[in-house]
Design a protein around this motif. Structure first.
Motif, PDB file in Angstrom:
ATOM      1  N   MET A  62       0.838  -1.201   0.000  1.00  0.00           N
ATOM      2  CA  MET A  62       0.000   0.000   0.000  1.00  0.00           C
ATOM      3  C   MET A  62       0.877   1.258   0.000  1.00  0.00           C
ATOM      4  N   ARG A  63       1.957   1.217   0.764  1.00  0.00           N
ATOM      5  CA  ARG A  63       2.873   2.376   0.790  1.00  0.00           C
ATOM      6  C   ARG A  63       3.516   2.566  -0.587  1.00  0.00           C
ATOM      7  N   ASP A  64       3.895   1.450  -1.225  1.00  0.00           N
ATOM      8  CA  ASP A  64       4.487   1.526  -2.569  1.00  0.00           C
ATOM      9  C   ASP A  64       3.509   2.154  -3.562  1.00  0.00           C
ATOM     10  N   ALA A  65       2.210   1.926  -3.286  1.00  0.00           N
ATOM     11  CA  ALA A  65       1.181   2.485  -4.184  1.00  0.00           C
ATOM     12  C   ALA A  65       0.847   3.936  -3.814  1.00  0.00           C
ATOM     13  N   GLY A  66       1.579   4.490  -2.847  1.00  0.00           N
ATOM     14  CA  GLY A  66       1.431   5.911  -2.539  1.00  0.00           C
ATOM     15  C   GLY A  66       0.593   6.231  -1.312  1.00  0.00           C
ATOM     16  N   TRP A  67       0.217   5.218  -0.557  1.00  0.00           N
ATOM     17  CA  TRP A  67      -0.594   5.464   0.644  1.00  0.00           C
ATOM     18  C   TRP A  67       0.247   6.055   1.772  1.00  0.00           C
ATOM     19  N   ASP A  68      -0.356   6.930   2.542  1.00  0.00           N
ATOM     20  CA  ASP A  68       0.237   7.409   3.790  1.00  0.00           C
ATOM     21  C   ASP A  68       0.281   6.227   4.765  1.00  0.00           C
ATOM     22  N   GLU A  69       1.380   6.084   5.500  1.00  0.00           N
ATOM     23  CA  GLU A  69       1.559   4.890   6.339  1.00  0.00           C
ATOM     24  C   GLU A  69       0.454   4.726   7.399  1.00  0.00           C
ATOM     25  N   ASP A  70       0.141   5.821   8.130  1.00  0.00           N
ATOM     26  CA  ASP A  70      -0.857   5.730   9.209  1.00  0.00           C
ATOM     27  C   ASP A  70      -2.242   5.398   8.660  1.00  0.00           C
ATOM     28  N   VAL A  71      -2.592   6.068   7.556  1.00  0.00           N
ATOM     29  CA  VAL A  71      -3.929   5.844   6.981  1.00  0.00           C
ATOM     30  C   VAL A  71      -4.023   4.415   6.443  1.00  0.00           C
ATOM     31  N   ALA A  72      -2.940   3.943   5.792  1.00  0.00           N
ATOM     32  CA  ALA A  72      -2.935   2.572   5.264  1.00  0.00           C
ATOM     33  C   ALA A  72      -3.074   1.563   6.414  1.00  0.00           C
ATOM     34  N   ALA A  73      -2.332   1.796   7.499  1.00  0.00           N
ATOM     35  CA  ALA A  73      -2.390   0.867   8.641  1.00  0.00           C
ATOM     36  C   ALA A  73      -3.795   0.829   9.219  1.00  0.00           C
ATOM     37  N   ASP A  74      -4.430   2.009   9.325  1.00  0.00           N
ATOM     38  CA  ASP A  74      -5.794   2.052   9.859  1.00  0.00           C
ATOM     39  C   ASP A  74      -6.778   1.356   8.916  1.00  0.00           C
ATOM     40  N   ALA A  75      -6.621   1.603   7.594  1.00  0.00           N
ATOM     41  CA  ALA A  75      -7.529   0.987   6.621  1.00  0.00           C
ATOM     42  C   ALA A  75      -7.417  -0.536   6.683  1.00  0.00           C
ATOM     43  N   LEU A  76      -6.175  -1.003   6.823  1.00  0.00           N
ATOM     44  CA  LEU A  76      -5.926  -2.448   6.911  1.00  0.00           C
ATOM     45  C   LEU A  76      -6.588  -3.035   8.161  1.00  0.00           C
ATOM     46  N   GLU A  77      -6.357  -2.369   9.270  1.00  0.00           N
ATOM     47  CA  GLU A  77      -6.884  -2.874  10.547  1.00  0.00           C
ATOM     48  C   GLU A  77      -8.411  -2.871  10.543  1.00  0.00           C
ATOM     49  N   ILE A  78      -8.991  -1.750  10.075  1.00  0.00           N
ATOM     50  CA  ILE A  78     -10.466  -1.631  10.059  1.00  0.00           C
ATOM     51  C   ILE A  78     -11.061  -2.729   9.168  1.00  0.00           C
ATOM     52  N   THR A  79     -10.480  -2.904   7.969  1.00  0.00           N
ATOM     53  CA  THR A  79     -11.030  -3.878   7.020  1.00  0.00           C
ATOM     54  C   THR A  79     -10.959  -5.292   7.592  1.00  0.00           C
ATOM     55  N   LEU A  80      -9.805  -5.650   8.149  1.00  0.00           N
ATOM     56  CA  LEU A  80      -9.659  -7.025   8.646  1.00  0.00           C
ATOM     57  C   LEU A  80     -10.543  -7.263   9.870  1.00  0.00           C
ATOM     58  N   GLN A  81     -10.646  -6.229  10.735  1.00  0.00           N
ATOM     59  CA  GLN A  81     -11.512  -6.388  11.914  1.00  0.00           C
ATOM     60  C   GLN A  81     -12.973  -6.532  11.497  1.00  0.00           C
ATOM     61  N   ASP A  82     -13.411  -5.692  10.543  1.00  0.00           N
ATOM     62  CA  ASP A  82     -14.802  -5.788  10.055  1.00  0.00           C
ATOM     63  C   ASP A  82     -15.058  -7.174   9.466  1.00  0.00           C
ATOM     64  N   HIS A  83     -14.072  -7.653   8.703  1.00  0.00           N
ATOM     65  CA  HIS A  83     -14.223  -8.964   8.052  1.00  0.00           C
ATOM     66  C   HIS A  83     -14.316 -10.077   9.108  1.00  0.00           C
ATOM     67  N   LEU A  84     -13.431 -10.029  10.111  1.00  0.00           N
ATOM     68  CA  LEU A  84     -13.466 -11.043  11.180  1.00  0.00           C
ATOM     69  C   LEU A  84     -14.798 -10.985  11.920  1.00  0.00           C
ATOM     70  N   ASN A  85     -15.295  -9.762  12.135  1.00  0.00           N
ATOM     71  CA  ASN A  85     -16.581  -9.615  12.821  1.00  0.00           C
ATOM     72  C   ASN A  85     -17.702 -10.238  11.999  1.00  0.00           C
ATOM     73  N   GLU A  86     -17.676 -10.005  10.671  1.00  0.00           N
ATOM     74  CA  GLU A  86     -18.716 -10.603   9.814  1.00  0.00           C
ATOM     75  C   GLU A  86     -18.675 -12.124   9.893  1.00  0.00           C
ATOM     76  N   LEU A  87     -17.457 -12.685   9.868  1.00  0.00           N
ATOM     77  CA  LEU A  87     -17.328 -14.151   9.969  1.00  0.00           C
ATOM     78  C   LEU A  87     -17.881 -14.638  11.308  1.00  0.00           C
ATOM     79  N   ALA A  88     -17.557 -13.888  12.375  1.00  0.00           N
ATOM     80  CA  ALA A  88     -18.007 -14.292  13.717  1.00  0.00           C
ATOM     81  C   ALA A  88     -19.530 -14.254  13.789  1.00  0.00           C
ATOM     82  N   VAL A  89     -20.131 -13.180  13.238  1.00  0.00           N
ATOM     83  CA  VAL A  89     -21.593 -13.053  13.279  1.00  0.00           C
ATOM     84  C   VAL A  89     -22.240 -14.174  12.463  1.00  0.00           C
TER      85      VAL A  89
END
Ligand code: PD2
Ligand code: ZN
Length: 302
Positions: free
Chosen positions: A50-77
């Motif tokens: 994501m950084r190589d594609a031009g993403w800001d590090e903090d925003v990329a890290a947050d986007a990654l964390e949010i997406t994976l957490q949402d996905h895990l939550n959907e699986l759990a539900v």
């Protein structure tokens, strides 16, 4: 990353970053992140792409964390678990050794991710501990627990201590401590139950339990009408027992030693055993034990 010292600007920056990250998560990005995770690529590798594609590090890290957490939550539900909800969380993103709580610097002694457990030092002064004990002592009675079968209260053999509740904001001391806790855990004062003080004599204990209300019990629907579920617990040690009296987390083989002025915090984002927040008060072997507990609800506890 820039070092940040003020907790208010800290949480403002985090909130802005999280907002930016949420906006940036297009359906395509979301699909790509999940595919990367399913292909077994570790988070640092995905982040680098994501950084190589031009993403800001903090925003990329947050986007990654949010997406994976949402996905895990959907699986759990999908598997029948209750949905995850927001929980209290101290501002520890930059790994500070202390948190500025407005009127007091509180030390961070241990932070564990799963289950979420944080041990704090110096949350209360010795004088505050003594004053809480003195104010509570004349009002102690055999501890009751919330009866999830009926929604009322009952004496419970698993909890052989004496206890009492302060009203929220009951005294200037309680107000000061509640404001400090709200800053420490980023959670509104209004969502907190009144502070409970417990006194354990030698032999007394609190057998392992969960602090959330079991959704399968018939009384829970009534209990959660007032403020929703419990989502976090802060146990503050008002004295140092001579022997025994630790707070135990049997699922992860952790025991927190009770030390006057220190506290253990843990949170649970769904009322389910998968949070691994089973915990208990080990028997006091010698001396006595005094604690004050603050339970936090999802919403205003009126
Ligand atoms: O006294 C404790 O360490 C303890 C253990 C488990 C307190 C609580 N639970 C509680 O107040 O919920
Ligand atoms: Zn408990």
């Amino acid at each position: 990353m820039a070092s940040r010292s003020d907790t208010h600007s800290d949480s403002t920056v985090t909130a802005q970053r999280t907002h930016t990250a949420r906006q940036a998560i297009t359906p395509e990005l979301r699909r790509w992140i999940i595919e990367q995770a399913q292909a077994g690529h570790a988070a640092p590798v995905v982040l680098q792409s994501m950084r190589d594609a031009g993403w800001d590090e903090d925003v990329a890290a947050d986007a990654l964390e949010i997406t994976l957490q949402d996905h895990l939550n959907e699986l759990a539900v999908q598997q029948g678990l209750p949905s995850a909800v927001p929980v209290p969380e101290p501002p520890l993103d930059a790994s500070p050794s202390q948190v500025d709580c407005g009127d007091r610097m509180v030390n961070v002694l241990l932070a564990m991710a799963q289950p979420r457990i944080v041990v704090f030092g110096n949350l209360l002064s010795p004088e505050e501990c003594d004053a809480l004990i003195a104010d509570a002592e004349p009002r102690l009675a055999r501890s009751l627990t919330v009866a999830t079968k009926t929604g009322g209260e009952e004496v419970n053999d698993d909890r052989t201590s004496d206890g009492m509740f302060f009203q929220r904001g009951e005294t200037p001391l309680i107000q000061r401590i509640e404001a400090r806790i709200a800053r420490l855990l980023n959670w509104p004062i209004e969502n907190g139950e009144g502070l409970q003080v417990l006194h354990y004599r030698p032999g007394a204990e609190y057998k392992p339990h969960y602090d959330y209300f079991d959704p399968a019990e018939p009384g829970t629907a009534t209990i959660v009408k007032r403020g929703g579920q419990r989502v976090g617990t802060l146990v503050m040690y008002l004295n140092t027992p001579e022997k025994g009296g630790g707070t135990t987390f049997p699922d992860v083989h952790v025991e927190v030693g009770p030390q006057r002025g220190n506290a253990v915090f843990f949170s649970y984002d769904r009322p389910h055993t998968s949070t691994r927040t089973l915990h208990g008060g080990a028997p006091v072997i010698a001396g006595e034990k005094w604690i004050a507990t603050k339970w936090m609800r999802e919403r205003e506890f009126k």
